[in-house]
Structures are given as structure tokens and as C-alpha cells.
Design a protein around this motif. Structure first.
Motif, PDB file in Angstrom:
ATOM      1  N   LEU A  56       0.817  -1.215   0.000  1.00  0.00           N
ATOM      2  CA  LEU A  56       0.000   0.000   0.000  1.00  0.00           C
ATOM      3  C   LEU A  56       0.851   1.266   0.000  1.00  0.00           C
ATOM      4  N   ARG A  57       2.131   1.126   0.296  1.00  0.00           N
ATOM      5  CA  ARG A  57       3.040   2.272   0.322  1.00  0.00           C
ATOM      6  C   ARG A  57       3.680   2.521  -1.039  1.00  0.00           C
ATOM      7  N   SER A  58       3.441   1.610  -1.987  1.00  0.00           N
ATOM      8  CA  SER A  58       4.093   1.685  -3.294  1.00  0.00           C
ATOM      9  C   SER A  58       3.622   2.894  -4.101  1.00  0.00           C
ATOM     10  N   ALA A  59       4.452   3.278  -5.065  1.00  0.00           N
ATOM     11  CA  ALA A  59       4.110   4.404  -5.944  1.00  0.00           C
ATOM     12  C   ALA A  59       2.819   4.112  -6.701  1.00  0.00           C
ATOM     13  N   GLU A  60       2.632   2.864  -7.097  1.00  0.00           N
ATOM     14  CA  GLU A  60       1.425   2.486  -7.850  1.00  0.00           C
ATOM     15  C   GLU A  60       0.151   2.786  -7.059  1.00  0.00           C
ATOM     16  N   ILE A  61       0.143   2.429  -5.799  1.00  0.00           N
ATOM     17  CA  ILE A  61      -1.027   2.677  -4.945  1.00  0.00           C
ATOM     18  C   ILE A  61      -1.109   4.160  -4.595  1.00  0.00           C
ATOM     19  N   GLN A  62       0.008   4.752  -4.267  1.00  0.00           N
ATOM     20  CA  GLN A  62       0.018   6.147  -3.821  1.00  0.00           C
ATOM     21  C   GLN A  62      -0.328   7.130  -4.929  1.00  0.00           C
ATOM     22  N   LYS A  63      -0.195   6.729  -6.193  1.00  0.00           N
ATOM     23  CA  LYS A  63      -0.568   7.642  -7.280  1.00  0.00           C
ATOM     24  C   LYS A  63      -2.086   7.687  -7.482  1.00  0.00           C
ATOM     25  N   MET A  64      -2.809   6.766  -6.852  1.00  0.00           N
ATOM     26  CA  MET A  64      -4.270   6.800  -6.908  1.00  0.00           C
ATOM     27  C   MET A  64      -4.769   8.037  -6.168  1.00  0.00           C
ATOM     28  N   GLN A  87     -10.268   7.502  -5.477  1.00  0.00           N
ATOM     29  CA  GLN A  87     -10.086   6.133  -5.945  1.00  0.00           C
ATOM     30  C   GLN A  87      -9.806   5.183  -4.778  1.00  0.00           C
ATOM     31  N   LEU A  88      -8.952   5.608  -3.856  1.00  0.00           N
ATOM     32  CA  LEU A  88      -8.661   4.772  -2.687  1.00  0.00           C
ATOM     33  C   LEU A  88      -9.920   4.576  -1.843  1.00  0.00           C
ATOM     34  N   ALA A  89     -10.654   5.659  -1.622  1.00  0.00           N
ATOM     35  CA  ALA A  89     -11.889   5.566  -0.842  1.00  0.00           C
ATOM     36  C   ALA A  89     -12.888   4.640  -1.528  1.00  0.00           C
ATOM     37  N   GLY A  90     -12.977   4.720  -2.843  1.00  0.00           N
ATOM     38  CA  GLY A  90     -13.881   3.847  -3.593  1.00  0.00           C
ATOM     39  C   GLY A  90     -13.511   2.384  -3.461  1.00  0.00           C
ATOM     40  N   THR A  91     -12.213   2.093  -3.492  1.00  0.00           N
ATOM     41  CA  THR A  91     -11.752   0.706  -3.337  1.00  0.00           C
ATOM     42  C   THR A  91     -12.086   0.196  -1.939  1.00  0.00           C
ATOM     43  N   ILE A  92     -11.869   1.021  -0.935  1.00  0.00           N
ATOM     44  CA  ILE A  92     -12.190   0.613   0.437  1.00  0.00           C
ATOM     45  C   ILE A  92     -13.697   0.400   0.570  1.00  0.00           C
ATOM     46  N   ALA A  93     -14.472   1.310   0.048  1.00  0.00           N
ATOM     47  CA  ALA A  93     -15.932   1.231   0.180  1.00  0.00           C
ATOM     48  C   ALA A  93     -16.515   0.057  -0.591  1.00  0.00           C
TER      49      ALA A  93
END
Length: 115
Positions: free
Chosen positions: A65-73, A77-83
Motif C-alpha cells: 500500500l506504500r508503493s508508488a502504484e497505490i500512492q498515485k491513486m 479512488q482509494l476511498a472507492g476501493t475501500i468502500a
């Protein structure tokens, strides 16, 4: 008439204060931290540091979750994935409020800074 059991104020007050600190902040209308929500709901699979290096994380090949790939979201987008969930990750929209989800997103941003 006041009943006394012989305990001094020096002993009683610290005990009462420590009990109050142990009570959940949610009971007092205070917002729970993103870190606390993450640790309770996410760390089992994603790890306490977000690396995905847990038995479940390795089994499902979870990314860091600390990766550039995740952090560029984006936060949305992150909230949508969690929801809504993603793949084998369950949706949390019925367990967490939108505010709690945003707190987790904020904590994910903090995790990246700690890497």
C-alpha cells in the motif's frame, strides 16, 4: 452521609483517570483515528505497515500500500476501493462511515511517508 472505604484521593484519582483513558474515543463523540480503523480492519491482510507481508497478503499476492502504484491513486479512488472492495477484498461501505474511510485514506498516505 458520605461513605468512606479508607482509600486516599492519591490512589483513587489516578485509577479513575486511567480507566477514562481506556474508554474508546467514539464513546465521547471523538473521531477514531485512521490508524486505529486501519489496524482493526485492514492490517490483518495488508500488515501493520501496509506492506502486505502477512500470511493472507502473501496468499493473495497483495501489493504494498506504500508503493508508488497505490500512492498515485487519488483519494477518491482509494476511498472507492475501500468502500466497494476489489477482487477478494470485501467492501467496507456498510461497516465504515464515509468519514472513517477518509481517515483510512489519510493513514495510507502517512504509511507511504514512513517507508
Amino acid at each position: 452521609m458520605i461513605f468512606s472505604i479508607g482509600l486516599s484521593k492519591k490512589l483513587v484519582l489516578p485509577a479513575v483517570a486511567s480507566m477514562a483513558l481506556a474508554v474508546s474515543p467514539a464513546l465521547f463523540g471523538q473521531a477514531e483515528t485512521g490508524e486505529a480503523i486501519y489496524k482493526r480492519n485492514c492490517a490483518g491482510c495488508h500488515g501493520p505497515d501496509g506492506s502486505g507481508q502477512t500470511a493472507m497478503g502473501r496468499t493473495f499476492k497483495l501489493g504494498d500500500l506504500r508503493s508508488a502504484e497505490i500512492q498515485k491513486m487519488t483519494d477518491a479512488q482509494l476511498a472507492g476501493t475501500i468502500a466497494k472492495g476489489k477482487g477478494r477484498m470485501p467492501a467496507y461501505e456498510k461497516r465504515l462511515s464515509p468519514e472513517q474511510i477518509q481517515s483510512v485514506v489519510g493513514y495510507l498516505r502517512e504509511l507511504a511517508k514512513k517507508k
